[in-house]
Design an enzyme around this catalytic site. Structure first.
Site, PDB file in Angstrom:
ATOM      1  CG  HIS A   1      -1.541   1.365   1.663  1.00 22.74           C
ATOM      2  ND1 HIS A   1      -2.248   1.779   0.984  1.00 22.74           N
ATOM      3  CD2 HIS A   1      -1.161   2.076   2.899  1.00 22.74           C
ATOM      4  CE1 HIS A   1      -2.509   3.049   1.564  1.00 22.74           C
ATOM      5  NE2 HIS A   1      -1.736   3.342   2.553  1.00 22.74           N
TER       6      HIS A   1
ATOM      7  N   GLY B   1      -5.348   6.375  -1.883  1.00 20.19           N
ATOM      8  CA  GLY B   1      -4.955   5.366  -1.062  1.00 20.19           C
ATOM      9  C   GLY B   1      -5.361   4.138  -1.427  1.00 20.19           C
ATOM     10  CB  CYS B   2      -5.106   0.400  -0.544  1.00 25.92           C
ATOM     11  SG  CYS B   2      -5.634   0.552   1.120  1.00 25.92           S
ATOM     12  CB  THR B   3     -10.312   1.914   0.120  1.00 26.28           C
ATOM     13  OG1 THR B   3      -9.979   3.357   0.831  1.00 26.28           O
ATOM     14  CG2 THR B   3     -10.001   0.890   0.678  1.00 26.28           C
TER      15      THR B   3
END
Lengths: 101, 852
Positions: B571, B826-828
């Site tokens: 991430h 971000g990762c989401t």
């Protein structure tokens, strides 16, 4: 302060007087620079060298205090790196103390 | 050509309390000018016991029982924090007491100049013969010859100008003068020379004890202390070296002395390396003993400040330089720095000459050197005397040099100093601290794969000899031995690529990630993989971290300081404008396919993002060795419009090679078949689709929980992005991790950040900005004016849940309210990043502004 340097400064002061003579320091540390400034002003506080008990009354400046007096290119080449490394403010403050006395 | 190697290093420390009081220049000077001085009376009260000197942490570092960096963890003053289980015997050497030294001086004295009181000597003989290796010294028989009693010694001292020797302040012996009026052979000079000879012989014996070298294998000895032996017709005639070799039975050796004040050892090591590399000698030993004059050098300040007399240790060392054994670290004789006569004396001229110039000549950067060793004086000794922390000052100067050369930001100086340096741990014996104390640790760290390169620096103040005001300095680089197999490659100047892998945060156990890292390292000898978040594995070096966030922070620091060339993480919050280009193995023919992009946001407008993804994909493929990658656009919303712009760019001179679909209707817009067959080199897609594709291609046989194929989500690429950070997922298995590390290394070696900048510059020159501006209206934001950013801060908190098209407006809103913020991915999904202290206020402002 190195005993040899004490002698050299004493000789120069004898030759030219203390009116037009200043001492330029390049010490890397506040305490040692202050000691050198004190030595040429009021005499060697360690009573070890030729300036023991000899108050020459000379003013000492650290090179960092003379930045504005020098060609910036020369200053940068000669002093720029050390300015990043050393505690400039502490050195200036310490040396200035002895000129004020 | 093969380089000589650092085959062994040994060290010795010998305590010298009485020597400091009677032979040390500070006390001797005081006695000369002021015999009744209070200082002389008070000094013995500041002596340490032998046990305290052994337990002193810097001394334990000198003989190899602790690493110098372990001193960072031991609170100062170190003299109040002795190591509880300290031993006199260490990995690289030993610590001996002063009585042993007197015995050794008598043993090595060929001219019967040393007299020791028989009652003092008798119990010593056994003690000396019991020391490891010393029973082989033929000269120990001297201990039985020429016995003396106190009366004879007193007579020599009082009537014959002999130099008195004291132990626990009792007169126990003397050194006689060797000539009536020859100033070079006075008792004082001879005492200094015998101290240097005895302590160096003792160090050479440590080398023979602890390393593979046998006495008769030594071909040549270079002695590099700061003493001079000779008579009035040749005051420094020499030869300490042969006299020392003789003691230890080096019957096949010749030798000579090299002098350059504190820089002597580094000069001698370069000479030794040259003698070995040229084939003149096979085994050369560089050694030096201690200086009695420097004992108690700063003791006046130590006494004044109530410290123990910390300068009670004579230092000595012996270093073995030999031919390449395929294991020991190499002395890079092609990376030698020297302070030239014309170099100038300002600190930066000196550092330029001895640090920067040799690295430049070898095509290396300061960041390519893992550790430096220069003037390793123990700061606890020098600071009370107003000389500051000498090693740290040197590391700062090297860092500052890097700043002036544009290698680091000034704000990175502290982390650079921490990375390249270590606390000083050597006694202030002039030539002893000068770079060489680290060689034992350096050798061990390189054998363990912990560091790759180190620079050893010697510096000397020549003015002390009153012949010149010139400065002196010399440096050389020690490098891990690549082994016989890889030796040929390494000598061609190939440098290793360092890739960090964050091992915390996966759905798999840490060992799965370590396994992947080891696979990558085993497959490529030019790769150094560093594990971040765990200790060393059997094969790889590890850097501990408390949790995944701490590991990411560590990774960022290591990238910033140049310790890593690239990194792989699960991430990473890339800024807006940076997106990742993944790589998969397509199932039909096993072709590798770049998918541009797979995470991150290259632009908030869809078509512009597709166009930018194409350019990023081209840069990435080029970095991995495809000079003219073909580009296809996956048949998605906006693909036609993006193709139109790309074709316009091509017409305007931007080099782009369109792929041809394998379907009958052809064209650069790609279908499912083309994906399965890997028709283009670079498949352009939006990031959400790309992300799904990576998952499908890498985990279609495992149901998604284990990604078994391909090289992961790839490196973040952007117009102005300077790092190489490759993304994997929490489900990535060892094969994908191995592939991702190799992919990251390719990107770093291929210069991806520079290539990306060049690709975008070329596209801009072909009108990219105007073409993108011509696209549909800008995203529906609310902010009309542009707000100046508040002063920049470190942003370490993420705020998620804001729509991607509104992300820039959200940042502007925070700026307007004085909160520094940056947009990122971000990762989401998209995130706004703020400093921890601004987090709550930012949340509130964003809620009020209806962004959340």
């Amino acid at each position: 302060m190195d005993l040899g340097n004490q002698q050299r400064i004493k000789d120069l002061c004898d030759q030219y007087g203390n009116e037009d003579l200043i001492v330029v320091l390049g010490g890397a540390e506040a305490e040692a620079s202050g000691l050198a400034a004190e030595t040429v002003a009021t005499g060697d506080p360690t009573f070890a060298g030729p300036l023991a008990g000899v108050p020459l009354g000379l003013k000492a400046y650290h090179m960092f205090e003379l930045k504005d007096e020098v060609d910036p290119a020369v200053y940068d080449e000669q002093v720029g790196m050390m300015e990043m490394v050393l505690d400039v403010d502490a050195i200036k403050a310490e040396v200035e103390t002895y000129r004020a006395q | 050509m093969s380089y000589p190697v650092l085959k062994g290093a040994a060290y010795a420390l010998i305590q010298g309390n009485d020597l400091a009081l009677y032979q040390g220049s500070t006390a001797a000077g005081e006695r000369y000018t002021n015999p009744d001085s209070e200082f002389l009376k008070e000094l013995p009260a500041h002596w340490r016991s032998f046990e305290a000197a052994v337990a002193y942490p810097p001394n334990q570092a000198y003989i190899g029982n602790i690493h110098p960096r372990a001193l960072r963890e031991i609170p100062r003053p170190w003299y109040e924090n002795g190591l509880p289980d300290a031993k006199t015997e260490g990995k690289y050497g030993t610590i001996a007491s002063e009585d042993i030294l007197y015995g050794l001086m008598k043993a090595v004295d060929t001219f019967d100049l040393v007299l020791l009181d028989e009652t003092f000597l008798a119990p010593l003989k056994e003690k000396i013969a019991a020391l490891p290796g010393l029973s082989q010294w033929k000269c120990l028989e001297k201990l039985d010859k020429n016995p003396a009693d106190l009366a004879a010694i007193t007579e020599q001292v009082e009537q014959q100008h002999a130099e008195p020797l004291y132990f626990a302040q009792q007169l126990i012996g003397c050194v006689k003068r060797a000539h009536e009026y020859d100033a070079a052979l006075t008792a004082h000079v001879l005492t200094e020379n015998l101290v240097a000879k005895a302590s160096a012989s003792f160090a050479l014996q440590q080398l023979l004890n602890k390393c593979e070298l046998k006495a008769e294998q030594v071909d040549y000895i270079i002695e590099c202390s700061e003493e001079a032996c000779g008579d009035m017709n040749q005051r420094g005639g020499g030869n300490f070296a042969k006299s020392i070799g003789e003691i230890c039975g080096c019957i096949n050796a010749s030798g000579s002395d090299t002098r350059s004040f504190c820089a002597g050892p580094a000069h001698a090591l370069v000479e030794a390396a040259a003698l070995v590399q040229s084939g003149i000698y096979e085994n050369v030993v560089v050694l030096a003993g201690g200086a009695s004059a420097k004992l108690g050098l700063n003791s006046r300040d130590h006494v004044k400040k109530g410290l123990p007399m910390l300068e009670d240790m004579l230092g000595a060392f012996a270093i073995h330089i030999s031919v390449d054994d395929g294991v020991s670290p190499l002395i890079r004789t092609d990376v030698v720095g020297r302070h030239k006569i014309g170099s100038g004396a300002s600190p930066q001229a000196v550092m330029q000459a001895i640090v920067a110039a040799p690295l430049d000549a070898a095509g290396l950067k300061i960041a390519d050197i893992d550790m430096f060793s220069a003037e390793m004086q123990n700061p606890e000794i020098t600071e009370p005397a107003g000389a500051g922390d000498v090693p740290t000052a040197n590391f700062k100067m090297i860092g500052a040099l890097g700043v002036m050369r544009g290698e680091f930001e000034r704000s990175q100086l502290p982390s650079v100093v921490e990375r390249i340096g270590m606390p000083g741990f050597a006694p202030t014996q002039g030539h002893i601290p000068s770079g060489v104390p680290f060689l034992g640790h350096c050798r061990e760290m390189m054998l363990a794969g912990e560091i790759h390169r180190a620079m050893i620096i010697g510096k000397g103040s020549l003015f002390l000899g009153r012949l010149t005001n010139l400065f002196d300095g010399i440096s050389f680089v020690v490098e891990a031995n690549p082994g016989k197999k890889a030796a040929a490659e390494s000598l061609d100047g190939l440098t290793k690529t360092r890739v960090g892998l964050v091992v915390l945060g996966s759905e798999h156990p840490v060992c799965e990630l370590v396994h992947g890292a080891e696979q990558a390292a085993a497959a490529d000898p030019r790769l150094d993989v560093v594990l971040i978040g765990c200790g060393d594995s059997g094969m790889l070096h590890g850097v501990e971290a408390a949790d995944a966030d701490a590991a990411l922070k560590k990774m960022d620091e290591m990238l910033a300081s140049g310790e890593l060339d690239a990194a792989v993480a699960m991430h990473y919050a890339f800024p807006l404008g940076v997106s990742t280009v993944g790589r998969v193995v397509t199932p039909a023919f096993g072709r590798k396919l770049y998918i541009a992009n797979t995470t991150g946001t290259s632009a908030t407008e869809r078509t512009a993002a597709l166009v930018r993804n194409a350019i990023s994909g081209i840069a990435c493929a080029k970095a991995s060795g495809h000079p003219q990658p073909t580009v296809g656009l996956l048949n998605l919303d906006g693909a036609r419009q993006a193709e139109r712009i790309l074709r316009q760019l091509a017409e305007n001179g931007y080099e782009i090679h369109f792929a041809e679909s394998s379907r009958a209707d052809g064209g650069a817009v790609m279908r499912g078949n083309d994906l399965l067959r890997g028709v283009p080199d670079v498949m352009v897609t939006d990031s959400l689709t790309g992300n799904v594709l990576i998952k499908l291609f890498s985990a279609y046989s495992s149901g998604g929980s284990y990604e078994a194929l391909g090289d992961g989500y790839g490196p973040g690429v952007g117009e102005k992005y300077g790092k190489v950070i490759n993304i994997i997922s929490r489900a990535s298995g060892a094969p994908v991790i191995s592939g991702a590390i190799a992919f990251a290394a390719e990107a770093a070696r291929g210069g991806l950040p520079k290539l990306a900048a060049a690709e975008f510059a070329a596209a801009k020159a072909a009108g990219l900005d105007a073409l993108l501006d011509s696209l549909a209206a800008k995203p529906q934001g609310t902010a009309q004016e542009t707000v100046a950013a508040p002063p920049e801060k470190v942003v370490d908190e993420e705020i998620t849940g804001i729509e991607v098209f509104a992300i820039e407006d959200a940042v502007q809103l925070l700026w307007k309210n004085g909160v520094y913020a940056a947009a990122g991915m971000g990762c989401t999904g998209p995130v706004v990043m703020v400093a921890r202290e601004d987090h709550q206020r930012a949340l509130q402002l964003l809620k009020e502004g209806e962004y959340l």
